[in-house]
Design a protein around this motif. Sequence first.
Motif, PDB file in Angstrom:
ATOM      1  N   ASN A 191       0.832  -1.197   0.000  1.00  0.00           N
ATOM      2  CA  ASN A 191       0.000   0.000   0.000  1.00  0.00           C
ATOM      3  C   ASN A 191       0.870   1.250   0.000  1.00  0.00           C
ATOM      4  O   ASN A 191       2.084   1.178  -0.214  1.00  0.00           O
ATOM      5  CB  ASN A 191      -0.939  -0.019   1.211  1.00  0.00           C
ATOM      6  CG  ASN A 191      -0.176  -0.197   2.526  1.00  0.00           C
ATOM      7  OD1 ASN A 191       0.895   0.378   2.718  1.00  0.00           O
ATOM      8  ND2 ASN A 191      -0.734  -1.011   3.426  1.00  0.00           N
ATOM      9  N   GLY A 192       0.245   2.385   0.288  1.00  0.00           N
ATOM     10  CA  GLY A 192       0.963   3.648   0.227  1.00  0.00           C
ATOM     11  C   GLY A 192       2.090   3.781   1.238  1.00  0.00           C
ATOM     12  O   GLY A 192       3.040   4.551   1.017  1.00  0.00           O
ATOM     13  N   ARG A 193       2.018   3.045   2.365  1.00  0.00           N
ATOM     14  CA  ARG A 193       3.079   3.141   3.364  1.00  0.00           C
ATOM     15  C   ARG A 193       4.424   2.695   2.795  1.00  0.00           C
ATOM     16  O   ARG A 193       5.472   3.247   3.141  1.00  0.00           O
ATOM     17  CB  ARG A 193       2.736   2.283   4.579  1.00  0.00           C
ATOM     18  CG  ARG A 193       1.587   2.812   5.428  1.00  0.00           C
ATOM     19  CD  ARG A 193       1.412   1.963   6.689  1.00  0.00           C
ATOM     20  NE  ARG A 193       1.040   0.599   6.371  1.00  0.00           N
ATOM     21  CZ  ARG A 193       1.875  -0.439   6.422  1.00  0.00           C
ATOM     22  NH1 ARG A 193       3.154  -0.248   6.752  1.00  0.00           N
ATOM     23  NH2 ARG A 193       1.452  -1.654   6.136  1.00  0.00           N
ATOM     24  N   HIS A 194       4.384   1.689   1.949  1.00  0.00           N
ATOM     25  CA  HIS A 194       5.632   1.205   1.355  1.00  0.00           C
ATOM     26  C   HIS A 194       6.249   2.257   0.430  1.00  0.00           C
ATOM     27  O   HIS A 194       7.478   2.424   0.395  1.00  0.00           O
ATOM     28  CB  HIS A 194       5.370  -0.087   0.576  1.00  0.00           C
ATOM     29  CG  HIS A 194       4.833  -1.205   1.432  1.00  0.00           C
ATOM     30  ND1 HIS A 194       3.486  -1.468   1.545  1.00  0.00           N
ATOM     31  CD2 HIS A 194       5.458  -2.102   2.227  1.00  0.00           C
ATOM     32  CE1 HIS A 194       3.309  -2.496   2.351  1.00  0.00           C
ATOM     33  NE2 HIS A 194       4.490  -2.901   2.785  1.00  0.00           N
ATOM     34  N   VAL A 195       5.396   2.980  -0.283  1.00  0.00           N
ATOM     35  CA  VAL A 195       5.894   4.026  -1.177  1.00  0.00           C
ATOM     36  C   VAL A 195       6.464   5.187  -0.365  1.00  0.00           C
ATOM     37  O   VAL A 195       7.500   5.770  -0.726  1.00  0.00           O
ATOM     38  CB  VAL A 195       4.775   4.509  -2.119  1.00  0.00           C
ATOM     39  CG1 VAL A 195       5.288   5.631  -3.031  1.00  0.00           C
ATOM     40  CG2 VAL A 195       4.247   3.358  -2.955  1.00  0.00           C
ATOM     41  N   GLU A 196       5.796   5.537   0.735  1.00  0.00           N
ATOM     42  CA  GLU A 196       6.299   6.614   1.586  1.00  0.00           C
ATOM     43  C   GLU A 196       7.682   6.271   2.126  1.00  0.00           C
ATOM     44  O   GLU A 196       8.564   7.142   2.210  1.00  0.00           O
ATOM     45  CB  GLU A 196       5.325   6.848   2.737  1.00  0.00           C
ATOM     46  CG  GLU A 196       3.988   7.431   2.309  1.00  0.00           C
ATOM     47  CD  GLU A 196       3.007   7.512   3.461  1.00  0.00           C
ATOM     48  OE1 GLU A 196       3.415   7.179   4.610  1.00  0.00           O
ATOM     49  OE2 GLU A 196       1.848   7.885   3.221  1.00  0.00           O
ATOM     50  N   ARG A 197       7.867   5.026   2.499  1.00  0.00           N
ATOM     51  CA  ARG A 197       9.163   4.581   3.026  1.00  0.00           C
ATOM     52  C   ARG A 197      10.253   4.704   1.960  1.00  0.00           C
ATOM     53  O   ARG A 197      11.362   5.167   2.230  1.00  0.00           O
ATOM     54  CB  ARG A 197       9.026   3.142   3.493  1.00  0.00           C
ATOM     55  CG  ARG A 197      10.213   2.589   4.259  1.00  0.00           C
ATOM     56  CD  ARG A 197       9.795   1.287   4.938  1.00  0.00           C
ATOM     57  NE  ARG A 197      10.930   0.617   5.555  1.00  0.00           N
ATOM     58  CZ  ARG A 197      11.699  -0.245   4.923  1.00  0.00           C
ATOM     59  NH1 ARG A 197      11.451  -0.557   3.657  1.00  0.00           N
ATOM     60  NH2 ARG A 197      12.719  -0.803   5.548  1.00  0.00           N
ATOM     61  N   LEU A 198       9.920   4.296   0.740  1.00  0.00           N
ATOM     62  CA  LEU A 198      10.878   4.413  -0.357  1.00  0.00           C
ATOM     63  C   LEU A 198      11.161   5.877  -0.681  1.00  0.00           C
ATOM     64  O   LEU A 198      12.299   6.259  -0.999  1.00  0.00           O
ATOM     65  CB  LEU A 198      10.343   3.692  -1.596  1.00  0.00           C
ATOM     66  CG  LEU A 198      10.249   2.161  -1.511  1.00  0.00           C
ATOM     67  CD1 LEU A 198       9.513   1.598  -2.725  1.00  0.00           C
ATOM     68  CD2 LEU A 198      11.644   1.534  -1.413  1.00  0.00           C
ATOM     69  N   GLY A 199      10.137   6.692  -0.604  1.00  0.00           N
ATOM     70  CA  GLY A 199      10.336   8.120  -0.851  1.00  0.00           C
ATOM     71  C   GLY A 199      11.248   8.753   0.174  1.00  0.00           C
ATOM     72  O   GLY A 199      12.077   9.614  -0.153  1.00  0.00           O
TER      73      GLY A 199
END
Length: 491
Positions: free
Chosen positions: A431-439
């Motif tokens: 979900n979006g949490r994984h993208v935030e972490r990568l960002g």
Amino acid sequence: MRKPERIFGRVREWQGLASFASAPSAETPAGASLGVISGRRRQGKSFLLQALAEETDGMYFAATEATEAESLRLFTEALTRHTREIPEHPFRDWNDAISSMFRSFRGRPVPVVIDGFPFLSRVTPSLPSIIQRELGPGGSGRESDLRLLLCGSAMSVMGSLLAGQAPLRGRAGLELVIHPFRYRDAAEFWGISDPRLAVLVHAIVGGTPAYRHEFTQGDAPADLDDFDAWVVRTVLNPQKPLFREARYLLAEESDIRDPALYHSVLAAIASGCTTNGGIANYIGRRSDQLTHPLNVLEDCGLIVRESDLFRSGRAQYRIVEPLITFYGAVMRRRWSELEIYRAESVWRSSRPAFLSQVVGPHFEALCRDFAREADESLYGGFPSEVGSGVIGDPANRTQIEIDVVVLAAQEPGRSRRVLSLGEAKWGEIMNGRHVERLGRARDLLAAKGYDTRETVLACYSGTGFTEDLRAEAARDGRLRLIGLDDLYWTR
């Protein structure tokens, strides 16, 4: 020379062998040529070389564990059968045999395969020097059209043939390593079209060809519902060769003097202790005591050392052969129960460990393999270096582990371009949490001087993605969602 239909895949390997075996003498003015073929056991080296000998009317000799006198006699018999020329005098030693072999092949390029070469060199250490002498000035190889192929599975032995100050250094016209099938080819070889099932099977048997037919008698899981039953009736079945194969892989390596220590090292890595210090703590040894066994396992091709792409001097070890990882994480600690046919109960209780300790890390490795083979369009540039890395986050007092790091080639005078940062999850809907972490990781790297202006954030999932994340990926051209179908069917 067309590849025989009975050989699956191996297109480039066959092309290399065929080109070497049929090269006219005008292209090899020095006379005879030498090729060295290596690879871990069960990869089909002998199968390939036997087919080459048949297609070219060449000679194939398979050495065995024997004394020097018996090996010499067996080789003499094979040479006599092939050339139909009986020596005037029995060969006194390998000096006579090698010299006679080169003189027996003139007029056209003919391959001569000596398989199991480490068996011969172990009892006759001077054999590489004898071959080097006959290939050199004044040797019988100068007037020969022979294409000599030395093959063996002892990676440490075969690797040393052409290394450093070895006698055959600089003499080989072909150096070919036969690797396991890549994960896509392995799925096709096993006849598996479901990518989820393909990952599960590959996490156990990898891409080793012999495990498909010889070691399972052709038994492959019919579908995803049959996977658990297949594991019980093949890998965990004491009556099947796969059951003890992981143990034999280690026992077959001649450089391993203390099997208990090496099994413990592999068990530590399989359990997730992948650094030198972690392995040392797991087995109760000092870190400096592990330097030699880790080097030996690397030379044998059983483990690989993978550097952290963001922290110089830091590295992790990974087991190359999936069956050894499966054995260390699932079988080794329950061996006595498996021997008395309690595979069903062992597998039921071990399945969670299989998914977390075996399939999870294996899926991450497959995602890195996928990234290595990607073309320019996926990440906005050709991958030069692919691996994993850890980025320190001082503000949050944490570290961010990146499963798939894709770097562009280093250009003089420019910051290193980060093509992609990726996270891989086998059993979790992303979900979006994984993208935030990568960002966050991307921002930290930019502060360290990396070029992240065009960095692609990638989510690799074995389970799927939320609808919100799919909608975000549709809007953001620098966000990629890569599922199992992409992993297997996107070239």
